[in-house]
Design an enzyme around this catalytic site. Structure first.
Site, PDB file in Angstrom:
ATOM      1  N   ASP A 104      60.162  63.876  55.444  1.00  0.00           N
ATOM      2  CA  ASP A 104      61.216  64.051  56.170  1.00  0.00           C
ATOM      3  C   ASP A 104      61.146  63.494  57.705  1.00  0.00           C
ATOM      4  OD1 ASP A 104      63.967  66.289  56.306  1.00  0.00           O
ATOM      5  OD2 ASP A 104      63.662  64.553  57.177  1.00  0.00           O
ATOM      6  N   GLU A 118      71.402  71.797  60.695  1.00  0.00           N
ATOM      7  CA  GLU A 118      69.921  72.448  60.765  1.00  0.00           C
ATOM      8  C   GLU A 118      69.683  73.424  61.688  1.00  0.00           C
ATOM      9  OE1 GLU A 118      68.521  67.590  60.084  1.00  0.00           O
ATOM     10  OE2 GLU A 118      66.942  68.889  60.992  1.00  0.00           O
TER      11      GLU A 118
HETATM   12  C1  GLC Z   1      66.744  65.265  58.665  1.00  0.00           C
HETATM   13  C2  GLC Z   1      66.981  66.137  57.563  1.00  0.00           C
HETATM   14  C3  GLC Z   1      67.239  65.348  56.334  1.00  0.00           C
HETATM   15  C4  GLC Z   1      67.731  63.832  56.510  1.00  0.00           C
HETATM   16  C5  GLC Z   1      66.576  63.121  57.477  1.00  0.00           C
HETATM   17  C6  GLC Z   1      67.311  61.635  57.984  1.00  0.00           C
HETATM   18  O1  GLC Z   1      65.938  65.900  59.485  1.00  0.00           O
HETATM   19  O2  GLC Z   1      66.160  67.201  57.440  1.00  0.00           O
HETATM   20  O3  GLC Z   1      67.951  65.964  55.399  1.00  0.00           O
HETATM   21  O4  GLC Z   1      67.831  63.036  55.449  1.00  0.00           O
HETATM   22  O5  GLC Z   1      66.486  63.753  58.591  1.00  0.00           O
HETATM   23  O6  GLC Z   1      68.527  61.986  58.605  1.00  0.00           O
END
Ligand code: GLC
Length: 742
Positions: free
Chosen positions: A304, A508
């Protein structure tokens, strides 16, 4: 930049055509053949994923038109294998056509400027429709889809999303979330399907199937995230470390990811958080022992956002970037979402190889998976889409499906004195509350922008107010009260007041909420409306159950979650009785603050406090209807089975009311005694049936042994999962049936 190009012609299979160019050859063989022709530098590039903003405008965050200079750096010099639009990141103009042109141009540059003409994977978070694109239909967020308990609707919605995503040239959707929603404080609660592993896993699997079998302009890969244990931050704050027992990890947290992966997911995204003192990104246990050795996953594991670098900068388990890269790659990360610097990634992994920290054999393993994925998705033969078709394929499409999903997601929790459905002869309805006419908060985070619709951006959609205004009869006056005083004054001669409450959009960590409750002003508004003596209907637009305070005992309570751009119609359809609500809580609704995390599978304790046990205002699975149902019986095909056998059973249900309706039929299991602690009930199978008024049906269900399995043994949880022998009680409604596992 406009690039309207036809697809690359498939090369006929003949002796002098390299295997990797033969469209009909198996993806794995093509990958093997191409791998042999690549340099180490090219292989390392394939493992890097970079944010599109690094090749737009100022090559940092400005966005805008593609910038050839930084495209050369990212896609040419450092041969990045993938580009993503994370949390928004649109083209210069946010239209489907412009998205398709952007992705085509990125693809074209990669194909034409790489020595072996390798296309890129392009990833996006289309987690509730093609939500980054202005004008796309916005579906309910996962938590609302969870409330449908309907794998078919979830699969159809995922397929519709994948077709919209593919029409804009994108081939990778970072969806579904298979984490569990167990802590109402967590900012990503709404991105999950449920607190229950079976409900969450089943719907995540449906999303994988819908996404990867959508038959759109391109194949789209799903990504099961965030593997694993992400939803257990110890203090409810996003990405805070999790400390869980091996038993809880194996019996509760891992099953939904496994179910989604076994549905055919081509990729997995790794949890940013740490579990039991080890960042998931560096966990060989999770990324190799479980994911590969135990589950046999063959796809791509992507880290991630900037989580490889975090091993050095946040978690401090690596002294420098090459060491961090080595930890991640050796644990099992195939592709790194290191979104800022392609150069750093390339030089970092090269340094790790030069230091002997990472073998080229390990690199070959990841690159082969990445290339195989690109061959499976058909990117070598069909790297492009036709931008001229994108607008028609995305703008306002699938509204009916989004409305159906939003309607199915509505959970009616209170309806005293038959307040609902609203009478067609009502003369005056007051609509109050700051969320009544607020499409941005109605759709929630991950819409156009990461944190939700940016200020000043207008998206199409129907708010609750608009939905009520359109649904009300000609003889009914609908008044929108913009202030509390106005609402109270207008209520005086109204038949009913509908008050729409909720919480602000977010995503988030910024959406973490240590006090998930209605704000004081919302509670004061509801209280003042109750004091008018007129019936009050509370509608909640939120991504989690909020402690309601004064709103807890209004005559009616409807949980609408984050219902998307068609949510206003869905709410109105239920309020006016055009739709019979069938949603059921996929989570538990807290009575008061301070009991997080709250979930129905809480294990028994000896604590005596009144709130120490499962203390929900509304329990998991709760929900009312405009008709009535009865659970008439549950019978098992056999009174006893061998440990590890499936359990086949049937449940008889009836619609005893006067309206047709959709009924969720859950089956729970409980244990009179067990070798390790067991929750008072555990969902082991479910379905959903349509029952006409007066109709009785017998549904057949199968309980799979893995759902009954637990990790035996002592506190260390060192045992291997198995189905314990002994007595089990299966429950449907109030009916029970006993089983012996021998
Ligand atoms: C974010 C998220 C993830 C997402 C990624 C790309 O921080 O944790 O769920 O797919 O970045 O946007």
């Amino acid at each position: 930049m406009t690039a309207c190009v036809a697809s690359v012609a498939a090369v006929p299979a003949s002796a002098d055509v390299p295997l990797y160019k033969r469209a009909g050859a198996p993806a794995e063989q093509r990958a093997e053949d191409l791998l042999k022709r690549m340099t180490l530098h090219e292989k390392i590039g394939q493992m890097g994923q970079v944010a599109v903003t690094r090749i737009q405008g100022d090559c940092e965050w400005s966005g805008g038109a593609l910038n050839e200079t930084c495209m050369k750096t990212v896609l040419g010099d450092y041969a990045a294998g993938s580009i993503l639009s994370g949390g928004g990141m649109p083209p210069a103009s946010n239209t489907p056509k412009a998205w398709a042109e952007l992705v085509n141009a990125v693809q074209k540059y990669a194909v034409e400027n790489s020595r072996l003409h390798i296309p890129v994977l392009y990833g996006v978070d289309a987690v509730h429709g093609h939500n980054n694109v202005l004008g796309a239909t916005v579906f309910p967020h996962q938590i609302g889809m969870g409330a449908t308990w309907d794998p078919g609707t979830v699969e159809d919605s995922a397929a519709a999303t994948a077709r919209a995503v593919a029409a804009t040239g994108i081939d990778w959707n970072f969806s579904p979330v298979a984490d569990l929603s167990r802590d109402q404080r967590w900012g990503r609660y709404y991105e999950t399907y449920s607190e229950d592993p079976l409900l969450a896993g089943t719907l995540a699997a449906s999303t994988v199937k819908g996404t990867e079998q959508a038959n759109g302009a391109k194949e789209v890969a799903a990504s099961v995230k965030h593997f694993a244990g992400y939803s257990e931050p110890f203090n409810g704050h996003d990405r805070a470390p999790a400390d869980v027992s091996m038993r809880y990890l194996q019996d509760t947290l891992l099953p939904p990811y496994k179910q989604a992966i076994q549905a055919g997911a081509k990729t997995v995204m790794v949890n940013s958080g740490a579990v039991n003192g080890v960042p998931a990104t560096a966990s060989t246990y999770l990324l190799t022992k479980v994911l590969r050795d135990q589950w046999g996953f063959k796809g791509v594991a992507v880290s991630d956002w900037e989580d490889v670098r975090a091993l050095q900068t946040r978690y401090k388990i690596a002294a420098d970037y090459p060491e961090a890269i080595a930890l991640a790659v050796n644990a099992g990360v195939d592709m790194a979402m290191e979104p800022y610097f392609a150069k750093d990634w390339s030089e970092g992994l090269k340094a790790a190889v030069d230091r002997g920290l990472v073998s080229e054999r390990r690199i070959n393993q990841s690159v082969k998976r990445i290339l195989a994925l690109k061959f499976e998705l058909g990117l070598f033969e069909n790297p492009y889409v036709d931008p001229a078709k994108a607008d028609a394929a995305v703008l306002g499409t699938d509204k009916d499906l989004a409305r159906k999903a939003a309607t199915e997601s509505q959970v009616l929790l209170r309806n005293e004195g038959g307040t609902l459905p609203l009478s067609a002869s009502a003369k005056k309805i007051v609509v109050a509350g700051s969320y009544a006419d607020d499409i941005n908060n109605q759709v929630g985070g991950w819409t156009i922008g990461w944190q939700g619709v940016p200020a000043g951006v207008k998206i199409p959609g129907t708010t609750v107010l608009k939905g009520i205004q359109e649904a009300a009869g000609a003889g009914t006056q609908v008044v929108h009260a913009k202030t509390a005083d106005e609402a109270v004054a207008q209520a005086a001669d109204a038949d009913v007041t509908v008050v729409v409450v909720g919480e602000k959009a977010g995503a988030e960590g910024p959406a973490d909420n240590p006090r998930p409750e209605l704000t004081a002003d919302q509670q004061a508004l509801v209280k003042s409306l109750k004091q008018t003596g007129k019936p009050v209907v509370t509608v909640v637009l939120a991504g989690r159950p909020l402690v309601l305070g004064d709103a807890a005992d209004t005559q009616a309570l409807l949980m609408s979650w984050l219902p998307g751009s068609e949510g206003g119609h869905a709410v109105a359809d239920v309020l006016f009785g055009k739709a019979n609500p069938g949603g059921r809580l996929p989570v538990s609704w807290p009575k008061a603050l301070g009991n997080d995390p709250l979930y129905y599978q809480q294990l028994p304790g000896t604590n005596g406090g009144p709130e120490s046990q499962y203390h929900a205002l509304y329990p998991f699975g709760a929900g009312l209807s405009y008709t009535s149902y009865s659970f008439d019986g549950i019978t098992l095909d056999k009174p006893s089975v061998r440990a590890g056998d499936k359990v086949n059973l049937q449940v008889k249900v009836s619609n005893t009311g006067s309206r047709d309706g959709d009924l969720v039929v859950p089956v729970y299991v409980s244990r009179p005694t067990s070798d390790v602690l067991a929750p008072s009930r555990k969902l082991v199978a479910f379905t959903k049936v349509h029952l006409k008024a007066g109709e009785q049906q017998t549904v057949r269900l199968t309980v799979r042994p893995n759902v009954l399995a637990v990790t035996p043994g002592d506190i260390d949880g060192a045992g291997t999962q198995r189905v314990e022998r002994g007595a089990y009680t299966f429950t449907a409604g109030e009916k029970t049936a006993g089983l012996t596992v021998r």
